[in-house]
Motif scaffolding. Structure first.
Motif, PDB file in Angstrom:
ATOM      1  N   ASN A 148       0.912  -1.196   0.127  1.00 19.40           N
ATOM      2  CA  ASN A 148      -0.056  -0.044   0.003  1.00 19.40           C
ATOM      3  C   ASN A 148       0.887   1.292   0.000  1.00 19.40           C
ATOM      4  O   ASN A 148       0.527   2.299   0.616  1.00 19.40           O
ATOM      5  N   GLY A 149       1.845   1.223  -0.942  1.00 14.91           N
ATOM      6  CA  GLY A 149       2.643   2.216  -0.848  1.00 14.91           C
ATOM      7  C   GLY A 149       3.766   2.622   0.338  1.00 14.91           C
ATOM      8  O   GLY A 149       4.632   3.397   0.253  1.00 14.91           O
ATOM      9  N   VAL A 150       3.743   1.673   1.292  1.00 17.96           N
ATOM     10  CA  VAL A 150       4.805   1.695   2.454  1.00 17.96           C
ATOM     11  C   VAL A 150       5.720   0.683   2.405  1.00 17.96           C
ATOM     12  O   VAL A 150       5.464  -0.442   2.196  1.00 17.96           O
ATOM     13  N   GLU A 151       7.037   1.189   2.646  1.00 17.04           N
ATOM     14  CA  GLU A 151       8.118   0.091   2.444  1.00 17.04           C
ATOM     15  C   GLU A 151       8.133  -0.588   3.778  1.00 17.04           C
ATOM     16  O   GLU A 151       8.313   0.266   4.714  1.00 17.04           O
ATOM     17  N   LEU A 152       8.174  -1.679   3.777  1.00 14.66           N
ATOM     18  CA  LEU A 152       8.439  -2.486   5.057  1.00 14.66           C
ATOM     19  C   LEU A 152       9.716  -3.399   4.819  1.00 14.66           C
ATOM     20  O   LEU A 152       9.857  -4.287   4.000  1.00 14.66           O
ATOM     21  N   GLY A 153      10.908  -3.129   5.634  1.00 10.44           N
ATOM     22  CA  GLY A 153      12.001  -3.959   5.787  1.00 10.44           C
ATOM     23  C   GLY A 153      12.020  -4.989   6.521  1.00 10.44           C
ATOM     24  O   GLY A 153      12.594  -5.062   7.497  1.00 10.44           O
ATOM     25  N   ILE A 154      11.527  -6.057   6.075  1.00  9.94           N
ATOM     26  CA  ILE A 154      11.325  -7.250   6.672  1.00  9.94           C
ATOM     27  C   ILE A 154      11.902  -8.448   5.959  1.00  9.94           C
ATOM     28  O   ILE A 154      12.059  -9.565   6.462  1.00  9.94           O
ATOM     29  N   MET A 155      12.753  -8.160   4.968  1.00  5.85           N
ATOM     30  CA  MET A 155      13.543  -9.183   4.226  1.00  5.85           C
ATOM     31  C   MET A 155      14.638  -9.405   4.899  1.00  5.85           C
ATOM     32  O   MET A 155      15.669 -10.108   3.995  1.00  5.85           O
ATOM     33  N   ARG A 156      15.076  -9.129   6.017  1.00  5.88           N
ATOM     34  CA  ARG A 156      16.290  -9.462   6.638  1.00  5.88           C
ATOM     35  C   ARG A 156      16.191 -10.828   7.280  1.00  5.88           C
ATOM     36  O   ARG A 156      17.186 -11.552   7.434  1.00  5.88           O
ATOM     37  N   TYR A 157      15.074 -11.408   7.407  1.00  5.28           N
ATOM     38  CA  TYR A 157      14.885 -12.770   7.659  1.00  5.28           C
ATOM     39  C   TYR A 157      15.359 -13.629   6.772  1.00  5.28           C
ATOM     40  O   TYR A 157      15.077 -13.197   5.364  1.00  5.28           O
ATOM     41  N   GLN A 158      15.689 -14.798   6.911  1.00  6.13           N
ATOM     42  CA  GLN A 158      16.037 -15.714   6.082  1.00  6.13           C
ATOM     43  C   GLN A 158      14.883 -16.524   5.762  1.00  6.13           C
ATOM     44  O   GLN A 158      14.352 -17.007   6.330  1.00  6.13           O
ATOM     45  N   SER A 159      14.738 -16.835   4.339  1.00  2.00           N
ATOM     46  CA  SER A 159      13.502 -17.852   3.938  1.00  2.00           C
ATOM     47  C   SER A 159      14.219 -19.130   3.649  1.00  2.00           C
ATOM     48  O   SER A 159      15.345 -19.382   3.412  1.00  2.00           O
ATOM     49  N   ILE A 160      13.299 -20.110   3.710  1.00  2.00           N
ATOM     50  CA  ILE A 160      13.586 -21.542   3.215  1.00  2.00           C
ATOM     51  C   ILE A 160      13.009 -22.076   2.119  1.00  2.00           C
ATOM     52  O   ILE A 160      11.601 -21.651   1.895  1.00  2.00           O
ATOM     53  N   VAL A 161      13.817 -22.609   1.352  1.00  2.00           N
ATOM     54  CA  VAL A 161      12.949 -23.164  -0.017  1.00  2.00           C
ATOM     55  C   VAL A 161      13.067 -24.797   0.252  1.00  2.00           C
ATOM     56  O   VAL A 161      14.088 -25.308   0.666  1.00  2.00           O
ATOM     57  N   VAL A 162      12.022 -25.384  -0.407  1.00  7.26           N
ATOM     58  CA  VAL A 162      12.048 -26.873  -0.266  1.00  7.26           C
ATOM     59  C   VAL A 162      11.500 -27.025  -1.533  1.00  7.26           C
ATOM     60  O   VAL A 162      10.673 -26.742  -2.307  1.00  7.26           O
ATOM     61  N   GLY A 163      12.222 -28.340  -2.144  1.00  6.52           N
ATOM     62  CA  GLY A 163      11.650 -29.064  -3.351  1.00  6.52           C
ATOM     63  C   GLY A 163      11.071 -30.359  -3.000  1.00  6.52           C
ATOM     64  O   GLY A 163      11.261 -30.911  -2.142  1.00  6.52           O
ATOM     65  N   CYS A 164      10.050 -30.652  -3.754  1.00  7.66           N
ATOM     66  CA  CYS A 164       8.663 -31.636  -3.527  1.00  7.66           C
ATOM     67  C   CYS A 164       9.282 -32.450  -4.497  1.00  7.66           C
ATOM     68  O   CYS A 164       9.570 -32.471  -5.526  1.00  7.66           O
ATOM     69  N   ALA A 165       8.439 -33.940  -4.113  1.00 13.27           N
ATOM     70  CA  ALA A 165       8.575 -34.982  -5.013  1.00 13.27           C
ATOM     71  C   ALA A 165       7.600 -34.916  -6.204  1.00 13.27           C
ATOM     72  O   ALA A 165       7.995 -35.490  -7.581  1.00 13.27           O
ATOM     73  N   ASP A 166       6.669 -34.050  -6.043  1.00 15.66           N
ATOM     74  CA  ASP A 166       5.978 -33.692  -7.393  1.00 15.66           C
ATOM     75  C   ASP A 166       6.388 -32.810  -8.343  1.00 15.66           C
ATOM     76  O   ASP A 166       5.824 -32.191  -9.237  1.00 15.66           O
ATOM     77  N   GLY A 167       7.504 -32.096  -8.032  1.00 16.16           N
ATOM     78  CA  GLY A 167       8.145 -31.129  -8.929  1.00 16.16           C
ATOM     79  C   GLY A 167       7.977 -30.000  -8.425  1.00 16.16           C
ATOM     80  O   GLY A 167       8.547 -28.720  -9.027  1.00 16.16           O
ATOM     81  N   SER A 168       6.962 -29.445  -7.320  1.00 15.89           N
ATOM     82  CA  SER A 168       7.014 -27.959  -6.923  1.00 15.89           C
ATOM     83  C   SER A 168       7.811 -27.860  -6.242  1.00 15.89           C
ATOM     84  O   SER A 168       8.582 -28.333  -5.538  1.00 15.89           O
ATOM     85  N   ILE A 169       8.224 -26.131  -6.118  1.00 19.67           N
ATOM     86  CA  ILE A 169       9.008 -25.638  -5.181  1.00 19.67           C
ATOM     87  C   ILE A 169       8.288 -24.693  -4.220  1.00 19.67           C
ATOM     88  O   ILE A 169       7.702 -23.644  -5.034  1.00 19.67           O
ATOM     89  N   VAL A 170       8.644 -24.726  -3.134  1.00 21.50           N
ATOM     90  CA  VAL A 170       7.613 -23.865  -2.248  1.00 21.50           C
ATOM     91  C   VAL A 170       8.807 -23.157  -1.368  1.00 21.50           C
ATOM     92  O   VAL A 170      10.006 -23.525  -0.507  1.00 21.50           O
ATOM     93  N   LEU A 171       8.270 -21.791  -1.119  1.00 20.90           N
ATOM     94  CA  LEU A 171       9.109 -20.798  -0.296  1.00 20.90           C
ATOM     95  C   LEU A 171       8.249 -20.612   1.134  1.00 20.90           C
ATOM     96  O   LEU A 171       7.226 -20.462   1.138  1.00 20.90           O
ATOM     97  N   LEU A 172       9.070 -20.699   2.272  1.00 19.94           N
ATOM     98  CA  LEU A 172       8.581 -20.528   3.584  1.00 19.94           C
ATOM     99  C   LEU A 172       9.190 -19.482   3.965  1.00 19.94           C
ATOM    100  O   LEU A 172      10.343 -19.229   3.889  1.00 19.94           O
ATOM    101  N   SER A 173       8.531 -18.533   5.219  1.00 16.34           N
ATOM    102  CA  SER A 173       9.217 -17.295   5.470  1.00 16.34           C
ATOM    103  C   SER A 173       9.470 -17.563   7.269  1.00 16.34           C
ATOM    104  O   SER A 173       8.501 -18.381   7.674  1.00 16.34           O
ATOM    105  N   THR A 174      10.635 -17.194   7.742  1.00 20.52           N
ATOM    106  CA  THR A 174      10.905 -17.320   8.918  1.00 20.52           C
ATOM    107  C   THR A 174      10.548 -16.040   9.844  1.00 20.52           C
ATOM    108  O   THR A 174      11.236 -16.017  10.670  1.00 20.52           O
ATOM    109  N   ALA A 175       9.959 -14.978   9.156  1.00 22.09           N
ATOM    110  CA  ALA A 175       9.895 -13.934   9.903  1.00 22.09           C
ATOM    111  C   ALA A 175       9.198 -13.646  11.006  1.00 22.09           C
ATOM    112  O   ALA A 175       7.922 -14.682  11.154  1.00 22.09           O
ATOM    113  N   ASP A 176       9.326 -12.872  12.070  1.00 25.07           N
ATOM    114  CA  ASP A 176       8.623 -12.495  13.252  1.00 25.07           C
ATOM    115  C   ASP A 176       8.802 -14.033  14.111  1.00 25.07           C
ATOM    116  O   ASP A 176       7.856 -14.320  14.856  1.00 25.07           O
ATOM    117  N   GLY A 177       9.826 -14.786  14.011  1.00 24.24           N
ATOM    118  CA  GLY A 177      10.137 -15.984  14.748  1.00 24.24           C
ATOM    119  C   GLY A 177       9.049 -17.092  14.535  1.00 24.24           C
ATOM    120  O   GLY A 177       8.796 -17.992  15.209  1.00 24.24           O
TER     121      GLY A 177
END
Length: 981
Positions: A148-177
Motif C-alpha cells: 500500500n505504498g509503504v516500504e516494510l524492511g522485513i526481508m532481513r529474515y532468511q527464507s527457506i526453500v523446499v523441493g517436493c517429489a511432485d516437482g513443486s518448489i515452495v518458499l517458506l518465511s521465518t519472519a517474526d519468529g
C-alpha cells in the motif's frame, strides 16, 4: 579389574542422511569459529545430534531421539536479525534449526527442550530437499517490500526453500519468529520431475536439480523460471534420464552439479552454459560441497570416494582457470550421502557422513597435510545400566529394552597384564525384553533399574513408564506396569537416575525441570516398590548467559540444558551439570523417620512445583522456609553451591568417590525409632537441619578432558586435585581425540582407581597416588600406556624428525622458520602429518641457489603460511575459559596463601603399581558397567576390585545395506570369504 567382553548387546547405529553447520563460513574471522558454532547431524532413524566443534575437541552435546518410521533427510540453520533493547544495546538473533523427513512438513526444533517447536505443512507433496537463504551481511541494507505504498524492511529474515517429489518448489518465511507459507515458485509440471536438490545462487535466485536430466533457475521475487539447462541423455545401456543428486554454488555464482553418471559439471554464472565436466566417480555422485573461497570442491558418492577438485590457472598467459581433480580417497566404507563445510582463518573442515553411520572430519586447506578425523557413531552417554549384586545388564535402543543375566567367572583380564590361557566367555541369557508401542512410538531417551532388581524405569520425551520385576522359575523375569503420580503420568523425561539406596528417582524433564520421587516399599506378602504421590521440585541457581558479539547469534536457553546428573554413594547429595559448565548441588537434610505420615504437599508447594526453574530469589527463600518434608527429611540447595566455579566446558563424567568407611546414611534410623524433635504450635512439622557427612568428593572430567575433583560439602577443590592440576596429566591422555563416555570405580584398601573410557580407549588413574610432575613424565616407570605412543618411542624418532628440520634451514645454518614463528594450530580435523610420513607427491619445497657454486643455497617451503594469526578479533571462548580457569585456580589456592598445598615432597621412588594406565585394546566401546566383585585369588594387590561388562559394538558386526564395488569386485569376494589366492 576383571573384564567381560560383551558383543551380544544390540545397538545398531543409523545412517547419516544430513549435515549442517549453524554458521556460514567467514574467511574474515580470525578465531576457530564463534562459541555458538554447532554441527547438526540427521540420521535415518529420526535421531538429531548436536555436536560442538569446541576448537577441535568435537563434543556430542545432545541427541534428540526420533521415533518409529521417522527419518531426517535435510537440515538447515537460520539466524534471526539482531534487535536492540531499551538501552540501545544489540541483542543477538536466535539461531534456528529446521529439518525435513519423509513427509510434507518442515519441522523447527527447540534445542533447549529437545522437542519440535512448530511444523509447517501445506498442499504440496513429499519434501525431498531444502536450503536456507544466505544471510544478509549486517553492513548491507535489508531488502524492502512495498505494501500500500509503504516500504516494510522485513526481508532481513532468511527464507527457506523446499523441493517436493511432485516437482513443486515452495518458499517458506521465518519472519517474526514463525514459520509460514510464503510462495509457490512453480507448480507441479505434467511430467512430475522430482526435485532432488536445491541451492541458493544469491538471495533472490534458486538453483534446482531434477530427476529429468535438467537444472533450473528461478527468481524468488516473482516465481519466474530464468533458465533451464539440460545434461542430455543418460549413458548408453543405462537409464534414459540423468538424476541431478546435488547442486551447489560458489561465491562467484558458479553452479556445480553432481549426477547419477558420476560426473561433476561446472556452469557459468551469467549465461548458464556448461563450461567443464569431469567424470571422476564410478557411480552416482550423491553430494558435493564448496569451499568458502570457491576454489575447492568436494564430491562424495556411491563408490565411497571423496574427491577433491581445485581451480587451477591456465598453462598459457591469459587463459582462464580450469577445474582439475587433485586427489581422491575413501574415508568412508559405504555411500557418502551428506557433506557440510565450515571455514575461518583458523579452521577449514569438511564434515561428511553416509550409510556407514560414522561422521568424518576432513581438512580442506591442509588436505593431504593433516589427518582426517573419525567421530564416533555411538552415543556420548552409554545406553547401558547394571545391577552388580544380581549380574543383570540393561541396555536399550530405539523403543526396545533388553535385560541380560551374566554369570560365571570373568575372563582373567587384569588390566595390568593378560594372564596366559584363553579366557572362558561369560554365560549370558536374555531374561526379559520390553517394546514400547504407545504415545507416538518415540524412541527411549533414558532408563535405569533399582539395585535390588525390583523396578525398571524407562522414559521417552512423551512419557515415563515403570515396571515391576519378578524372577520366574525358569530364571527369566516377568514385568508388570506400575502407575506413576498423576503429575508425572504424561510428562516425559530426557534423563533418569535412581539413587544408590533405591529410595529416590531423579527425573529431568524436557524443559529441564528437576523432579524427585520418593520410592517406598509396601508391606505385605507381596512386597514391592511404589512411589509417593507428590513429586519434589528442585530449582537451580539463576545464572545469566553472556555473549560479547551479537553477530554470532544466540542459542537461547540451550546452554543451560542439563546434560549430566549424579548421586553420591550415600544418596544424600545430588549434582546437576549443564552444557555451559555450571554445577548445581543439592543435599538431603535431616534423619529419616518412618514413623511420620507420608508427605502431603501444600498448595504453596504445588504452585511452586509448576513454576520456572529460573525463579527469583524471593521464591527461593520461600522454598527454604516451607520445605516439603519426606519422613522428616527434605532436599535443599547446598549451602556452599555458590563457591563451586563454572567449569571451562561441559562436564562429560561426574562421579562421587565410593565411601570406603561406614558412615551414617539416610537409611539410618533415628534413636529408638522416634524423632527427637517434637511438634509445637509454631513448628507443627519439625525437622532436623543436619547435613550429610559422608563421602562428598566429586570427580569431574570436562569436554576438553580437564580433570577436577571438588569437595562438594566444603565447596572447594579436593586435596588430590590441588596436588594434581590438569597440567600434570600424562601427555598421552591429553592427546586422546575421542571424548570420555563414562567411568567405573575400582576401590580396595590399597588403591582408589577410577577407570575412564571413550569409544576407542580405556584409561585408569589411581587417586591414591599423585601423578608425576611434568618434568618427570619422560620416565616410563611412572605409568603404563598399552597402545599409546610413549616418550621413549618419540625419542626413537628424533633422528628421523631432525632430517625434516633441514628443510627449514639455509645452507649457511640460518634457521629460516625462526624468523617468523607462529603458533602452530590444526585446522579442526586431525593432527598434522609429519613431514617424513608425507612421502613423495606434489612438491613441497624447492632449493634456491644464488651465485656460483651454490654457496648461498636455501631451502624454501612451498607450503602456504599458516593463516589465522590476526588479532583483530579476540576469541570469546578463550577469554571465557581464562576467566573460568582463574576462578578454579583461586579455588585451588583458597585458604593457602603461601601455596604450601601445591608443594609435593620429593621422596625416593618406591616400586609399586603405576598411577595411570591406558590402552586402545577395546574398541568401539558402547559402555562399561560393574556386574560383580572381582577375582578373590592372586596377590593382595590384584585381589578384590570390581568385575565389569565391557560392551563392544564393532562396525563389522552391524548389518548394512550392500555397497557398490564397481571394478573392485575382489573386495566383494573378500567380504564373502571366498577370495582365492
Amino acid at each position: 579389574m576383571d573384564v567381560h567382553r560383551c558383543r551380544f548387546v544390540p545397538y545398531p547405529p543409523s545412517a547419516i542422511n544430513a549435515l549442517a553447520f549453524s554458521h556460514p563460513s567467514s574467511l574474515t574471522t580470525s578465531s576457530k569459529g564463534p562459541p555458538t558454532l554447532r554441527l547438526a547431524i540427521g540420521r535415518a532413524n529420526g535421531d538429531l545430534e548436536i555436536w560442538n566443534p569446541l576448537r577441535g575437541a568435537w563434543h556430542q552435546e545432545i541427541i534428540i531421539r526420533g521415533g518409529k518410521d521417522r527419518s531426517i533427510e535435510g537440515l538447515a540453520w537460520t539466524q534471526d536479525p539482531e534487535d536492540e533493547d531499551k538501552n540501545g544495546f544489540k541483542i543477538p538473533g536466535r539461531l534456528r534449526l529446521f529439518s525435513i523427513g519423509y513427509s510434507g512438513s518442515v519441522t523447527e526444533w527447540d534445542l533447549a527442550t529437545e522437542r519440535p517447536l512448530r511444523h509447517a505443512s501445506g498442499n504440496y507433496g513429499e519434501l525431498w530437499c531444502m536450503a536456507a537463504q544466505p544471510r544478509l551481511p549486517s553492513t548491507e541494507k535489508a531488502d524492502t517490500k512495498t505494501v500500500n505504498g509503504v516500504e516494510l524492511g522485513i526481508m532481513r529474515y532468511q527464507s527457506i526453500v523446499v523441493g517436493c517429489a511432485d516437482g513443486s518448489i515452495v518458499l517458506l518465511s521465518t519472519a517474526d519468529g514463525d514459520l509460514q507459507f510464503q510462495r509457490t515458485l512453480t507448480r507441479p509440471p505434467k511430467r512430475h520431475a522430482r526435485v532432488l536438490s536445491i541451492a541458493w545462487q544469491s538471495r533472490n535466485t534458486v538453483v534446482t536439480g531434477h530427476a529429468d536430466s535438467t537444472i533450473r533457475i528461478y527468481d524468488t521475487r516473482n516465481g519466474q523460471q530464468i533458465r533451464q539447462m539440460s545434461l542430455g541423455a543418460g549413458p548408453q545401456g543405462g537409464p534414459k534420464e540423468i538424476l541431478v543428486w546435488s547442486v551447489k554454488c560458489t561465491v562467484d555464482g558458479t553452479i556445480v552439479s553432481g549426477d547419477s553418471t558420476g560426473t561433476v559439471s561446472f556452469w557459468d554464472s551469467k549465461n548458464y552454459s556448461r563450461v567443464q565436466r569431469i567424470t571422476s566417480h564410478k557411480a552416482d555422485i550423491l553430494e558435493l560441497a564448496v569451499s568458502a573461497d570457491g576454489e575447492t570442491v568436494f564430491t562424495g558418492g556411491m563408490d565411497r570416494r571423496t574427491t577433491l577438485y581445485r581451480r587451477t590457472a591456465g598453462s598459457r598467459p591469459g587463459e582462464k582457470k580450469r577445474w582439475a581433480e587433485v586427489a581422491h580417497q575413501r574415508f568412508h566404507s559405504h555411500d557418502v550421502k551428506a557433506m557440510a563445510v565450515f571455514e575461518t582463518k583458523k579452521i577449514s573442515i569438511l564434515a561428511s557422513g553416509g550409510l556407514d553411520t560414522t561422521p568424518i572430519i576432513v581438512p580442506i586447506r591442509e588436505f593431504g597435510k593433516e589427518h582426517h578425523r573419525t567421530l564416533s557413531s555411538l552415543p556420548q552417554q552409554p545406553p547401558v545400566r547394571s545391577v552388580p549384586s544380581t549380574g543383570l545388564l540393561v541396555s536399550w535402543w530405539d523403543r526396545e529394552v533388553s535385560i541380560w543375566s551374566i554369570s560365571g567367572s570373568a575372563s582373567k583380564h587384569d588390566m595390568e597384564g593378560v594372564l596366559e590361557g584363553l579366557p572362558k566367555p561369560p554365560e549370558k541369557k536374555l531374561v526379559a525384553k520390553v517394546l514400547l508401542q504407545r504415545q507416538g512410538e518415540e524412541s527411549i531417551t533414558s532408563a535405569d533399574i533399582l539395585q535390588d532388581s525390583s523396578m525398571l524405569v524407562v522414559s521417552t520425551l512423551a512419557e515415563i513408564k515403570v515396571f515391576r520385576l519378578r524372577e520366574k522359575l525358569d530364571a527369566t523375569i516377568s514385568l508388570r506396569k506400575l502407575d506413576l503420580p498423576e503429575e508425572l503420568n504424561k510428562i516425559g523425561a530426557k534423563l533418569l537416575q535412581v539413587s544408590p539406596d533405591g529410595k529416590w528417582l531423579l527425573v529431568i524433564t524436557s524443559n529441564n525441570k528437576i523432579q524427585l520421587l520418593r520410592i517406598v516399599r509396601t508391606a505385605g506378602p507381596e512386597e514391592y516398590s511404589r512411589f509417593l504421590p507428590r513429586p519434589i521440585s528442585l530449582r537451580r541457581l539463576a545464572r545469566k548467559t553472556t555473549q560479547s558479539n551479537y553477530l554470532h547469534g544466540s542459542l537461547g536457553a540451550y546452554s543451560r540444558s542439563i546434560c549430566r546428573v549424579e548421586f553420591s554413594s550415600d544418596s544424600r547429595i545430588i549434582v546437576i551439570g549443564d552444557l555451559s559448565g555450571h554445577l548445581d548441588t543439592f543435599v538431603l537434610e535431616g534423619h529419616e523417620d518412618l514413623t511420620q505420615d507420608p508427605p502431603i504437599a501444600s498448595s504453596r508447594n504445588t504452585s511452586r512445583s509448576s513454576s520456572s526453574s529460573s525463579s527469583s530469589s524471593s521464591s527461593d527463600s520461600d522454598t527454604e522456609a516451607h520445605p516439603t518434608l519426606v519422613y522428616a527429611q527434605h532436599w535443599r540447595r547446598n549451602p556452599t553451591a555458590h563457591l563451586i566455579p563454572k567449569l571451562p566446558s561441559a562436564p562429560l563424567v561426574m562421579s562421587f568417590r565410593p565411601s570406603t568407611s561406614p558412615s551414617s546414611t539416610s537409611s539410618d534410623p533415628v534413636p529408638n525409632g522416634v524423632s527427637h524433635l517434637h511438634p509445637t504450635r509454631h513448628t507443627p512439622h519439625p525437622h532436623s537441619h543436619d547435613l550429610p557427612h559422608g563421602e562428598s568428593r566429586l570427580f569431574v572430567l570436562t569436554a576438553e578432558h580437564q580433570i577436577y575433583e571438588f569437595d562438594i560439602l566444603a565447596g572447594k577443590i579436593s586435596d588430590w586435585s590441588r596436588r594434581n592440576p590438569t597440567s600434570t596429566l600424562p601427555s598421552e591422555f591429553r592427546a586422546l581425540l575421542d571424548r570420555a563416555m563414562g567411568s567405573v570405580w575400582d576401590i580396595t584398601p590399597t588403591r582408589q582407581r577410577i577407570w575412564l573410557y571413550g569409544s576407542a580407549w580405556l584409561w585408569m588413574f589411581d587417586l591414591a597416588q599423585d601423578l608425576p610432575k611434568p618434568s618427570d613424565t619422560d620416565d616410563d616407570d611412572h605409568g603404563s600406556h598399552e597402545g599409546f605412543r610413549s616418550t621413549k618411542d618419540v625419542k626413537k624418532r628424533k633422528r628421523r624428525r631432525d632430517k625434516t628440520k633441514l628443510l627449514a634451514h639455509s645452507a649457511n645454518g640460518d634457521d629460516v622458520s625462526s624468523k617468523k614463528r607462529r603458533k602452530e594450530t590444526g585446522t579442526g580435523a586431525g593432527g598434522k602429518i609429519p613431514a617424513h610420513e608425507l612421502g613423495t607427491g606434489i612438491g613441497r619445497s624447492v632449493r634456491r641457489t644464488v651465485g656460483p657454486g651454490g654457496k648461498d643455497a636455501k631451502i624454501i617451503s612451498l607450503d602456504r603460511d599458516s593463516e589465522g594469526t590476526d588479532t583483530d578479533e579476540a576469541d570469546e571462548k578463550e577469554a571465557e575459559e581464562e576467566s573460568s580457569s582463574s576462578a578454579l585456580i583461586q579455588l585451588r589456592r583458597s585458604g593457602d596463601p603461601d601455596n604450601n598445598n601445591l608443594k609435593v615432597k620429593e621422596e625416593e621412588k618406591v616400586p609399586g603399581p603405576p598411577p595411570y594406565w591406558g590402552t586402545y585394546k577395546y574398541r568401539p566401546i558402547l559402555g562399561i558397567v560393574p556386574i560383580g566383585i572381582g577375582s578373590r585369588s592372586g596377590t593382595e594387590e590384584n585381589r578384590g576390585g570390581v568385575e565389569v561388562a565391557l560392551v563392544e559394538r564393532p562396525m563389522f558386526e552391524v548389518d548394512l545395506l550392500g555397497r557398490y564395488y564397481g571394478d573392485q569386485e575382489w573386495e566383494e569376494r573378500k567380504d564373502r570369504g571366498d577370495l582365492v589366492r
